[in-house]
Design a protein around this motif. Structure first.
Motif, PDB file in Angstrom:
ATOM      1  N   THR A 124      11.953  17.635 -48.365  1.00 47.02           N
ATOM      2  CA  THR A 124      11.966  17.501 -49.457  1.00 47.02           C
ATOM      3  C   THR A 124      13.443  16.530 -49.797  1.00 47.02           C
ATOM      4  O   THR A 124      14.143  16.330 -49.011  1.00 47.02           O
ATOM      5  CB  THR A 124      12.142  18.616 -50.511  1.00 47.02           C
ATOM      6  OG1 THR A 124      13.355  19.322 -49.913  1.00 47.02           O
ATOM      7  CG2 THR A 124      10.985  19.452 -50.143  1.00 47.02           C
ATOM      8  N   ASN A 125      13.631  15.985 -51.013  1.00 43.78           N
ATOM      9  CA  ASN A 125      14.992  15.279 -51.462  1.00 43.78           C
ATOM     10  C   ASN A 125      15.912  16.353 -50.949  1.00 43.78           C
ATOM     11  O   ASN A 125      16.979  15.889 -50.611  1.00 43.78           O
ATOM     12  CB  ASN A 125      14.903  14.678 -52.600  1.00 43.78           C
ATOM     13  CG  ASN A 125      13.844  13.378 -52.531  1.00 43.78           C
ATOM     14  OD1 ASN A 125      13.556  12.899 -51.304  1.00 43.78           O
ATOM     15  ND2 ASN A 125      13.346  13.116 -53.815  1.00 43.78           N
ATOM     16  N   GLU A 126      15.766  17.376 -51.548  1.00 44.37           N
ATOM     17  CA  GLU A 126      17.037  18.441 -51.531  1.00 44.37           C
ATOM     18  C   GLU A 126      17.251  18.800 -50.069  1.00 44.37           C
ATOM     19  O   GLU A 126      18.455  18.871 -49.737  1.00 44.37           O
ATOM     20  CB  GLU A 126      16.484  19.724 -52.350  1.00 44.37           C
ATOM     21  CG  GLU A 126      17.743  20.756 -52.151  1.00 44.37           C
ATOM     22  CD  GLU A 126      17.075  21.971 -53.083  1.00 44.37           C
ATOM     23  OE1 GLU A 126      18.023  22.842 -53.095  1.00 44.37           O
ATOM     24  OE2 GLU A 126      16.080  21.973 -53.683  1.00 44.37           O
ATOM     25  N   GLU A 127      16.446  19.036 -49.246  1.00 48.47           N
ATOM     26  CA  GLU A 127      16.473  19.188 -47.913  1.00 48.47           C
ATOM     27  C   GLU A 127      17.137  18.051 -47.223  1.00 48.47           C
ATOM     28  O   GLU A 127      17.938  18.222 -46.224  1.00 48.47           O
ATOM     29  CB  GLU A 127      15.080  19.574 -47.157  1.00 48.47           C
ATOM     30  CG  GLU A 127      14.571  20.775 -47.473  1.00 48.47           C
ATOM     31  CD  GLU A 127      13.084  21.166 -47.056  1.00 48.47           C
ATOM     32  OE1 GLU A 127      12.688  22.307 -46.668  1.00 48.47           O
ATOM     33  OE2 GLU A 127      12.443  20.050 -46.769  1.00 48.47           O
ATOM     34  N   SER A 171      11.298   7.242 -47.099  1.00 54.13           N
ATOM     35  CA  SER A 171      10.769   7.857 -48.381  1.00 54.13           C
ATOM     36  C   SER A 171       9.365   7.198 -48.536  1.00 54.13           C
ATOM     37  O   SER A 171       9.147   5.979 -48.911  1.00 54.13           O
ATOM     38  CB  SER A 171      11.363   7.699 -49.638  1.00 54.13           C
ATOM     39  OG  SER A 171      12.571   8.489 -49.526  1.00 54.13           O
ATOM     40  N   GLN A 175       7.316  12.808 -53.211  1.00 50.64           N
ATOM     41  CA  GLN A 175       7.270  14.009 -52.846  1.00 50.64           C
ATOM     42  C   GLN A 175       7.390  14.070 -51.217  1.00 50.64           C
ATOM     43  O   GLN A 175       7.909  14.959 -50.613  1.00 50.64           O
ATOM     44  CB  GLN A 175       5.980  14.661 -53.188  1.00 50.64           C
ATOM     45  CG  GLN A 175       5.656  14.999 -54.462  1.00 50.64           C
ATOM     46  CD  GLN A 175       5.504  13.724 -55.447  1.00 50.64           C
ATOM     47  OE1 GLN A 175       4.923  12.707 -54.844  1.00 50.64           O
ATOM     48  NE2 GLN A 175       5.747  13.934 -56.555  1.00 50.64           N
ATOM     49  N   ASN A 176       7.275  12.813 -50.476  1.00 49.72           N
ATOM     50  CA  ASN A 176       7.226  12.608 -49.169  1.00 49.72           C
ATOM     51  C   ASN A 176       8.149  11.845 -48.592  1.00 49.72           C
ATOM     52  O   ASN A 176       8.393  10.552 -48.719  1.00 49.72           O
ATOM     53  CB  ASN A 176       5.693  12.053 -48.727  1.00 49.72           C
ATOM     54  CG  ASN A 176       4.591  12.952 -48.937  1.00 49.72           C
ATOM     55  OD1 ASN A 176       4.874  14.209 -48.923  1.00 49.72           O
ATOM     56  ND2 ASN A 176       3.511  12.368 -49.245  1.00 49.72           N
TER      57      ASN A 176
END
Length: 306
Positions: A124-127, A171, A175-176
């Protein structure tokens, strides 16, 4: 006259001699035995002939099956198609590297070597932000003209078997985001950029730049063409196969180096090679093209004085 009568009488007596029943039976038995022996020998020879042919066919079947199995396994490992999940599949031109499923994605391995050379995982973007912040990254670059929007980071690892680790974040949607890592020198720089430059995700067509791509290797500032295949790499000398090498493409490459006046200056040129010197004078590189083979020879004139 007497002699002729004598011979006639003898011939008549000879014709009157006939085989006895015992002699006839003996001859008949010998003939039958001869026929049976002949048939037996022929049958035995035919049996061994068919047995030999059957054994040969069986060997061909076994060998063919083994060869097919070997080629099948080899094809699976050398296949450029990889599956990260049911939704995400990709391909690339990275040779002699195969993957194994891991708890968080894929682990990459070189053929005939049990040591892991890289990873692939969906984040994810956070990860992604946590990875970037938690690891000492020394390079942050957006790769231009590559198949997808790619952010590249270089992690300074410097362990016994890994000097640096490349991180690529791609990206595909909100979401991916796909996270690739490659360890150098387990994989050579040229192999890493060949993989990234030939990426193709199913369902998302890549952008294909119609001109030659160039990248630097590691922390250096010398440009290399993308698409090189390592032949031999040693301190001070690197030899590559460049399938796209022509007289025109090689001259265009040299022109690209001459344009990079902030880092390199051409010092000498000949029919066989061209020599460039770094602006600080600490590095000299001679580049030679022989058909589709490109050779780099590095020299560090001030290294002994440092």
């Amino acid at each position: 006259m007497l002699s002729e009568n004598y011979h006639d009488d003898q011939w008549k007596l000879l014709k009157q001699i006939k085989s006895t029943s015992y002699q006839k039976e003996t001859i008949r038995t010998r003939i039958l035995d001869s026929i049976q022996n002949s048939t037996s020998n022929t049958s035995s020879k035919s049996y061994f002939l068919w047995k030999s042919m059957l054994a040969t066919c069986l060997l061909f079947v076994i060998f063919g099956g083994f060869l097919l199995l070997t080629l099948s396994e080899s094809g699976q490992r050398n296949s450029s198609k990889e599956t990260l999940s049911e939704e995400i599949q990709f391909s690339w031109d990275l040779k002699d590297v195969y993957n194994k499923e891991s708890h968080n994605g894929l682990s990459l391995y070189r053929e005939d070597n049990p040591m892991q050379v890289g990873t692939v995982q969906q984040v994810t973007n956070e990860e992604m932000n946590n990875i970037i912040k938690s690891i000492p990254m020394y390079t942050n670059e957006k790769l231009e003209h590559f198949p997808y929007q790619i952010s590249m980071y270089i992690e300074h690892v410097k362990t016994m078997d890994v000097a640096i680790r490349y991180h690529f974040f791609i990206s595909l949607s909100d979401q991916n985001t796909i996270h690739f890592t490659f360890d150098y020198p387990k994989l050579e720089y040229a192999e890493i950029f060949t993989a990234i430059s030939t990426l193709k995700f199913n369902g998302k067509d890549p952008y294909r730049y119609n001109q030659q791509l160039y990248v630097t290797h590691g922390y250096g500032n010398l440009l290399f063409p993308v698409g090189l295949e390592p032949i031999s790499i040693s301190p001070g000398k690197e030899v590559y196969h460049w399938e796209g090498a022509t007289f025109e493409s090689f001259n265009a490459y040299l022109g690209k180096l001459e344009e990079d006046q902030g880092n390199w200056k051409k010092e000498a040129t000949s029919k066989e090679s061209d020599t460039f010197v770094s602006r600080d004078g600490n590095e000299v590189v001679t580049i030679t093209r022989d058909e589709k083979t490109i050779t780099y020879e590095f020299f560090y004139p001030n290294r002994g004085n440092q």
